[in-house]
Design an enzyme around this catalytic site. Structure first.
Site, PDB file in Angstrom:
ATOM      1  N   HIS A  46      -0.769  37.121 -45.255  1.00 48.91           N
ATOM      2  CA  HIS A  46       0.261  37.358 -46.385  1.00 48.91           C
ATOM      3  C   HIS A  46       1.735  37.515 -46.093  1.00 48.91           C
ATOM      4  O   HIS A  46       2.064  38.143 -44.968  1.00 48.91           O
ATOM      5  CB  HIS A  46      -0.306  38.796 -47.029  1.00 48.91           C
ATOM      6  N   HIS A  53      11.609  37.695 -47.659  1.00 44.88           N
ATOM      7  CA  HIS A  53      10.811  38.725 -48.196  1.00 44.88           C
ATOM      8  C   HIS A  53      11.684  40.163 -48.268  1.00 44.88           C
ATOM      9  O   HIS A  53      11.570  40.675 -47.366  1.00 44.88           O
ATOM     10  CB  HIS A  53       9.473  39.147 -47.435  1.00 44.88           C
TER      11      HIS A  53
END
Length: 320
Positions: free
Chosen positions: A35, A110
């Site tokens: 992930h 991110h």
């Protein structure tokens, strides 16, 4: 088991280089994914990314805020090369331009910016050059601050990196190891943006659904994974089971310094791992499982070993 610092190199090779798996459909096999695969390094010195709210961008002018953001933005410890060596074959990729930067360079993102996408692609390609029978899934599923010219630039980078290794979009049912080996393909690119239609080597994003539980509660997560697995056979696609917990704002506020790994991952991984051990690959089973910090608690070996169940079923069918 104690958490290890890295995955065991070669775990994957001993499973999938065997010809016994070569004719099984990719959508039936079980692959391990990471992930936010690129988040092993994020840049505290660059501005906060366009994926963040305006209020966060203002707060991030305080240097301590970025240090805290890093604790919650990093979801992996291992580089692309280390992940590949340990058996990771699905990569979850979020990308962005830097709005204040001249040119069209694209970065992983991110919360904070990561490495250049080009550098990551080259690292993956180096591994594939050394292991010509290995195949990877690259899932470009979030784009920020990118117009069509940025997308065209990124797509040209993808083609430059992999060239003839890229597998043209096909019916999911056709894709097996044998098919990939015969065509000398090693890379499937999933691209969640309309421009995929203009390039034969881009698979549409809907062929790689990845339902997201969006919860901090491990019991809710496991129920969600069960429910979405029951629905997958309707769609005739690959399928990602995201075995991840997602922090809320109040989760971060209560555990500022501890970060994602110490707050949510370590505590809940044993229950998630127990769920994984109870799964089976196959037409109605798990296909790709993603996790944070994939090196922890033999997660990779547990997932990969489940493919042996397909061989056992095949042997049972042959002898009965």
């Amino acid at each position: 088991n104690k958490p290890s610092d890295s995955l065991n190199e070669g775990t994957w090779a001993c499973v999938f280089w065997g010809s016994q798996f070569s004719k099984i459909k990719y959508s039936w096999l079980l692959f391990l994914g990471s992930h936010d695969s690129f988040s092993y390094w994020v840049d505290e010195k660059s501005p906060v990314g366009p994926d963040q709210a305006t209020a966060i961008k203002r707060l991030a002018r305080i240097s301590l805020v970025k240090k805290i953001m890093k604790k919650w933005s990093v979801t992996q410890n291992l580089t692309f090369k280390e992940q590949l060596e340990g058996g990771i074959r699905y990569f979850d990729l979020r990308v962005s331009s830097k709005p204040e930067e001249i040119g069209q360079e694209i970065y992983f993102i991110h919360g904070l910016f990561g490495i250049k996408v080009w550098d990551g692609l080259k690292e993956i390609n180096t591994f594939l050059e050394q292991h010509p029978k290995e195949v990877v899934f690259l899932d470009f599923n979030h784009f920020y601050a990118m117009d069509d010219s940025h997308h065209s630039f990124l797509i040209s980078r993808i083609h430059s990196a992999f060239g003839s290794k890229l597998c043209s979009a096909e019916c999911v049912e056709y894709v097996t190891l044998q098919y990939m080996w015969e065509k000398k393909h090693q890379v499937l690119i999933f691209y969640h943006y309309p421009l995929y239609r203009e390039y034969p080597f881009l698979w549409p994003g809907y062929k790689m659904p990845a339902p997201w539980a969006n919860t901090t509660n491990v019991h809710e997560l496991l129920q969600f994974l069960e429910t979405t697995l029951e629905e997958r056979s309707r769609y005739g696609t690959f399928h990602v089971s995201q075995a991840i917990l997602t922090p809320r704002v109040n989760t971060i506020a209560r555990h500022l310094i501890r970060g994602l790994k110490n707050t949510l991952v370590h505590r809940n991984l044993p229950m998630i791992l127990n769920w994984v051990k109870a799964q089976k690959p196959g037409v109605r089973g798990v296909n790709i499982i993603t996790s944070d910090f994939v090196e922890l608690d033999d997660f990779a070996a547990t997932v990969i070993a489940l493919n042996d169940l397909l061989l056992e079923e095949d042997e049972t069918a042959t002898t009965s």
